[in-house]
Design a protein around this motif. Structure first.
Motif, short mmCIF file in Angstrom:
data_model
loop_
_atom_site.label_atom_id
_atom_site.label_comp_id
_atom_site.label_asym_id
_atom_site.label_seq_id
_atom_site.Cartn_x
_atom_site.Cartn_y
_atom_site.Cartn_z
N PHE A 192 -127.27 -55.51 28.64
CA PHE A 192 -128.05 -55.91 27.46
C PHE A 192 -127.78 -57.35 27.06
O PHE A 192 -128.59 -57.95 26.34
CB PHE A 192 -127.75 -54.98 26.29
N ASN A 193 -126.65 -57.87 27.49
CA ASN A 193 -126.32 -59.27 27.20
C ASN A 193 -126.39 -59.57 25.70
O ASN A 193 -126.92 -60.58 25.26
CB ASN A 193 -127.28 -60.19 27.97
N GLY A 194 -125.80 -58.65 24.91
CA GLY A 194 -125.76 -58.85 23.47
C GLY A 194 -127.03 -58.48 22.74
O GLY A 194 -127.18 -58.81 21.55
N TYR A 195 -127.95 -57.80 23.39
CA TYR A 195 -129.22 -57.42 22.74
C TYR A 195 -128.92 -56.52 21.54
O TYR A 195 -128.12 -55.59 21.60
CB TYR A 195 -130.11 -56.69 23.75
N ASN A 196 -129.58 -56.78 20.43
CA ASN A 196 -129.28 -56.10 19.18
C ASN A 196 -130.05 -54.79 19.07
O ASN A 196 -131.25 -54.72 19.34
CB ASN A 196 -129.63 -57.00 17.99
N ILE A 197 -129.33 -53.74 18.65
CA ILE A 197 -129.90 -52.44 18.35
C ILE A 197 -129.57 -52.12 16.90
O ILE A 197 -128.40 -52.14 16.51
CB ILE A 197 -129.35 -51.35 19.28
N THR A 198 -130.58 -51.81 16.11
CA THR A 198 -130.40 -51.54 14.69
C THR A 198 -130.47 -50.04 14.45
O THR A 198 -131.41 -49.37 14.90
CB THR A 198 -131.48 -52.24 13.86
N SER A 199 -129.47 -49.53 13.77
CA SER A 199 -129.40 -48.09 13.48
C SER A 199 -129.27 -47.88 11.99
O SER A 199 -128.62 -48.66 11.29
CB SER A 199 -128.21 -47.45 14.21
N GLY A 200 -129.92 -46.82 11.50
CA GLY A 200 -129.77 -46.43 10.11
C GLY A 200 -128.50 -45.62 9.91
O GLY A 200 -128.08 -44.87 10.79
N LEU A 201 -127.89 -45.76 8.76
CA LEU A 201 -126.66 -45.04 8.42
C LEU A 201 -126.85 -44.43 7.04
O LEU A 201 -126.75 -45.12 6.03
CB LEU A 201 -125.45 -45.97 8.45
N ILE A 202 -127.15 -43.12 7.02
CA ILE A 202 -127.39 -42.45 5.75
C ILE A 202 -126.06 -42.12 5.08
O ILE A 202 -125.04 -41.87 5.75
CB ILE A 202 -128.24 -41.18 5.97
N ILE A 203 -126.05 -42.14 3.77
CA ILE A 203 -124.80 -41.96 3.02
C ILE A 203 -124.25 -40.56 3.22
O ILE A 203 -123.08 -40.37 3.56
CB ILE A 203 -125.04 -42.26 1.52
N ALA A 204 -125.08 -39.53 3.01
CA ALA A 204 -124.63 -38.14 3.14
C ALA A 204 -125.05 -37.62 4.51
O ALA A 204 -125.87 -36.72 4.63
CB ALA A 204 -125.22 -37.28 2.02
N GLY A 205 -124.46 -38.19 5.56
CA GLY A 205 -124.88 -37.84 6.91
C GLY A 205 -123.84 -37.14 7.76
O GLY A 205 -124.09 -36.88 8.93
N ALA A 206 -122.67 -36.83 7.22
CA ALA A 206 -121.63 -36.16 8.01
C ALA A 206 -122.10 -34.74 8.37
O ALA A 206 -122.76 -34.08 7.57
CB ALA A 206 -120.34 -36.10 7.21
N PRO A 207 -121.78 -34.26 9.58
CA PRO A 207 -120.94 -34.87 10.63
C PRO A 207 -121.73 -35.66 11.67
O PRO A 207 -121.20 -35.96 12.73
CB PRO A 207 -120.31 -33.63 11.26
N ARG A 208 -122.99 -35.97 11.38
CA ARG A 208 -123.81 -36.67 12.37
C ARG A 208 -123.56 -38.17 12.35
O ARG A 208 -123.46 -38.80 13.40
CB ARG A 208 -125.29 -36.39 12.10
#
Length: 574
Positions: free
Chosen positions: A175-191
């Motif tokens: 990927f040579n540093g290619y950026n991947i953006t991911s969402g991070l939900i607050i109440a998301g445990a254990p996922r």
């Protein structure tokens, strides 16, 4: 002269058509395609007709006016051949992107007629932005095959044969540093969740988030996280492509794509575990209610009978105590009243035998109940759940889904209460017994992990499931690495690393404070000399005292009654 030119041009087009057909045939053999789709934008019949002479079924779309989308049978094993002239460049690429809207990982062969080498950058950049990375381009006046390096500044590569192109495609992608953006939900445990450890280092945890993190690290990419408060916010970010991946289990929608299915995750309920019954109940449970009534009637009847047999020589209370002593299989008194008779001996044997049976039966039942324990009735059926008086906190999305899936559970649906996602997760992790908790089994098991060291669990899974949902990761449309991510996740799942990620999520849940082992069951706490142990004994003592008082007053009343009998003698006159 014109005829010679036409013959030469026709021969040249035939050669190009044969070259295109040979390339198509080699691609069919390598990728085992089951359908060839020819998209013609321009006048390419002379070139496309020779290329269609293959054993693979063919679909030819000529200068289409209405947009069509690839779907249905053989779609996942198809090869798209785009004949493109320079004047139709934008229209053809636009049609190609929409044609492979849900299959942007498939192989595409572009025959670019009349275009220059400089236009290749424009074609490759447009395809990469829309998620098309398996692109092979043929030029009219060139024997080479062109493709590009997608993650290294769109470097153009040329190959002499299809075999050389295929060998290059099997090499590990960087990927040579290619950026991947991911969402991070607050109440998301254990996922998916994050926290700071004791060294103030950011720890990214959750088995779905770890798949994305490991995928990015494996292919030398970079990861950017965007905090998301609610699921609806994440859906909007996926639709407008602000985030690329969202590691959370949600239902598929038309506004974004989904990765391949790993397995079906069950959705169920958490209900309170039945509580232990009070200690005094153990003393009355060995016999049923009708048995106790029959036993009391027998005591009264035998006491009256013993008093009658004794011809009033013993009082009613004394007779009751003697009968009770025999029934409880205790040693009898020295006599049963007056002189022993056959009836009194028979009476003694009957009471002794019945007392032996009843006493041993009672002790056996009591010891069995003490060893197994007595509890309230478990919530095992939908009818039992309808009788539960707790509420059912749900978010707005789950309320709509539940109403569609179980419309016949009217009593249960009335208990639904609209609650924020943070509070729903908080109630579930706090093992709140006043609520019905619903979620997919991964989140239920995450909360129940806190009961690992409890002898008696506080909550338990309801034995019936609500519905099932495929475990997939949500992704924005047009992500060029989506098929690569699918293969990576499949290997993680098949190798068992997926289960290790789940175990790590539990451990990180304890470390982050989301889970704790501080729960105690008050019903299992040792209470020496608790007053509860003496409830039934005190009740029996009070009943006996009351009965003795009543008998004493009755005997006083009987003793105080005097009957004066006057006998008159009548003398007869002779």
């Amino acid at each position: 002269m014109e005829l010679l030119y036409l013959n030469t041009l026709q021969s040249f087009l035939l050669v190009e058509g044969n070259r295109l057909g040979q390339t198509v045939q080699e691609l069919n053999n390598i990728y085992q395609t089951e359908l060839n789709v020819f998209l013609e934008f321009g006048n390419g019949a002379d070139i496309l007709e020779p290329a269609q002479r293959t054993s693979v079924p063919t679909l030819w779309i000529r200068n289409p006016e209405n947009q069509k989308v690839l779907k249905g049978n053989f779609s996942s094993s198809s090869l798209t051949i785009l004949y493109l002239e320079d004047e139709h460049l934008d229209r053809g690429l636009h049609y190609l992107v929409n044609w492979l809207w849900e299959y942007n990982h498939l192989q595409v062969l572009i025959f670019f007629n009349g275009g220059s080498y400089d236009k290749l950058i424009q074609i490759f950049r447009r395809c990469f932005n829309e998620g098309l990375v398996n692109i092979l381009v043929m030029l009219l006046d060139s024997e080479a095959l062109y493709t590009f390096m997608p993650y290294q500044g769109l470097t153009i590569l040329n190959f002499k044969s299809v075999k050389e192109f295929y060998d290059h495609s099997q090499k590990k992608i960087d990927f040579n540093g290619y950026n991947i953006t991911s969402g991070l939900i607050i109440a998301g445990a254990p996922r998916c969740f994050s926290f700071r450890d004791r060294q103030n280092r950011l720890i990214l945890s959750g088995y779905m988030l770890r798949m994305i993190v490991d995928f990015t690290n494996h292919f030398n990419g970079s990861l950017k996280l965007i905090n998301v408060v609610t699921v609806n916010d994440a859906l909007e970010l996926l639709a407008n492509r602000t985030i690329d991946l969202f590691p959370f289990l949600i239902r598929p929608l038309e506004s974004f794509s989904m990765t391949n299915i790993l397995y079906l995750e069950n959705a169920g309920l958490l209900v309170p575990t039945s509580r232990p019954l009070p200690n005094w109940v153990y003393l009355i449970r060995p016999y049923a209610f009708d048995t106790w009534i029959a036993w009391l009637i027998m005591l009264v009847y035998c006491s009256v009978a013993l008093r009658i047999f004794s011809r009033g020589q013993i009082s009613l209370s004394d007779a009751f105590l003697k009968v009770l002593r025999l029934v409880m299989f205790l040693s009898g008194s020295r006599d049963m009243g007056t002189r022993p008779t056959t009836r009194r001996l028979f009476f003694f044997l009957i009471l002794t035998a019945s007392g032996f049976i009843l006493n041993n039966l009672y002790l056996a039942q009591l010891s069995g109940n003490s060893a197994a324990g007595l509890h309230e009735k478990q919530i095992n059926s939908w009818k039992d759940l309808d009788k539960f008086d707790g509420v059912w906190p749900l978010i707005d999305v789950d309320i709509t889904t539940t109403e569609k899936l179980i419309p016949d559970r009217t009593e249960l649906l009335k208990r639904m209460v609209l609650t924020s996602e943070a509070n729903v997760d908080l109630y579930r992790r706090n093992l709140n017994t006043s609520c019905i908790h619903s979620a997919y089994f991964d989140r239920l098991e995450f909360s129940l992990y806190q009961q690992k060291f409890l002898r008696l669990p506080i909550l338990r899974k309801f034995p019936h499931i609500l519905y099932q949902q495929p475990l997939q990761t949500s992704a924005a449309f047009g992500r060029p690495y989506l098929q690569l991510f699918n293969r990576f996740v499949r290997k993680i799942f098949e190798s068992g690393i997926h289960l290790k990620m789940k175990d790590d999520a539990y451990r990180h849940g304890i470390q982050s404070g989301l889970l704790n082992f501080a729960f105690r069951d008050r019903h299992l706490e040792v209470k020496s000399n608790d007053v509860e142990y003496y409830y039934l004994i005190a009740g029996l003592w009070f009943c006996g005292l009351t009965l003795a008082t009543v008998c004493f007053l009755a005997e006083l009343l009987i003793g105080s009654i005097k009957i004066d009998v006057t006998i008159y003698h009548v003398k007869r006159n002779s």
